[in-house]
Design a protein around this motif. Structure first.
Motif, PDB file in Angstrom:
ATOM      1  N   ARG A  33       0.825  -1.210   0.000  1.00 38.99           N
ATOM      2  CA  ARG A  33       0.000   0.000   0.000  1.00 38.99           C
ATOM      3  C   ARG A  33       0.858   1.259   0.000  1.00 38.99           C
ATOM      4  O   ARG A  33       0.531   2.241  -0.672  1.00 38.99           O
ATOM      5  N   LEU A  34       1.961   1.238   0.738  1.00 39.00           N
ATOM      6  CA  LEU A  34       2.852   2.394   0.780  1.00 39.00           C
ATOM      7  C   LEU A  34       3.484   2.641  -0.586  1.00 39.00           C
ATOM      8  O   LEU A  34       3.553   3.781  -1.058  1.00 39.00           O
ATOM      9  N   LEU A  35       3.940   1.580  -1.243  1.00 38.46           N
ATOM     10  CA  LEU A  35       4.546   1.733  -2.567  1.00 38.46           C
ATOM     11  C   LEU A  35       3.513   2.148  -3.610  1.00 38.46           C
ATOM     12  O   LEU A  35       3.801   2.943  -4.500  1.00 38.46           O
ATOM     13  N   ALA A  36       2.304   1.616  -3.513  1.00 36.15           N
ATOM     14  CA  ALA A  36       1.262   1.966  -4.475  1.00 36.15           C
ATOM     15  C   ALA A  36       0.806   3.402  -4.295  1.00 36.15           C
ATOM     16  O   ALA A  36       0.435   4.071  -5.258  1.00 36.15           O
ATOM     17  N   ALA A  37       0.838   3.912  -3.077  1.00 37.33           N
ATOM     18  CA  ALA A  37       0.425   5.291  -2.834  1.00 37.33           C
ATOM     19  C   ALA A  37       1.431   6.278  -3.425  1.00 37.33           C
ATOM     20  O   ALA A  37       1.075   7.411  -3.744  1.00 37.33           O
TER      21      ALA A  37
END
Length: 77
Positions: A33-37
């Motif tokens: 989720r952090l990388l996708a954000a």
């Protein structure tokens, strides 16, 4: 009595394994989720993204390109 005394240890081991796997899955999910954000997409009509830096101004499209558009209108030298 040996079987009865080993059951609590087995339960504790299974519970610990379950908690470790669940914690690892949560950690991976949060990392994804952090990388996708952090990803950022640009629209396809973005002039800087679709043009060649430098090049020749195509008066038909209003963008810079490599000067090989057969229907393009370029300044005559």
């Amino acid at each position: 009595m040996t079987k009865q005394s080993s059951k609590p240890y087995f339960r504790i081991a299974v519970s610990g394994l379950y908690l470790a796997l669940r914690g690892g899955a949560v950690l991976v999910w949060r990392a994804v989720r952090l990388l996708a954000a952090g990803t950022q997409t640009s629209p396809s009509g973005d002039e800087l993204n679709s043009s060649v830096r430098g090049g020749v101004l195509n008066f038909r499209t209003g963008k810079f390109d490599d000067g090989t558009d057969p229907a393009g209108i370029y300044k005559l030298d």
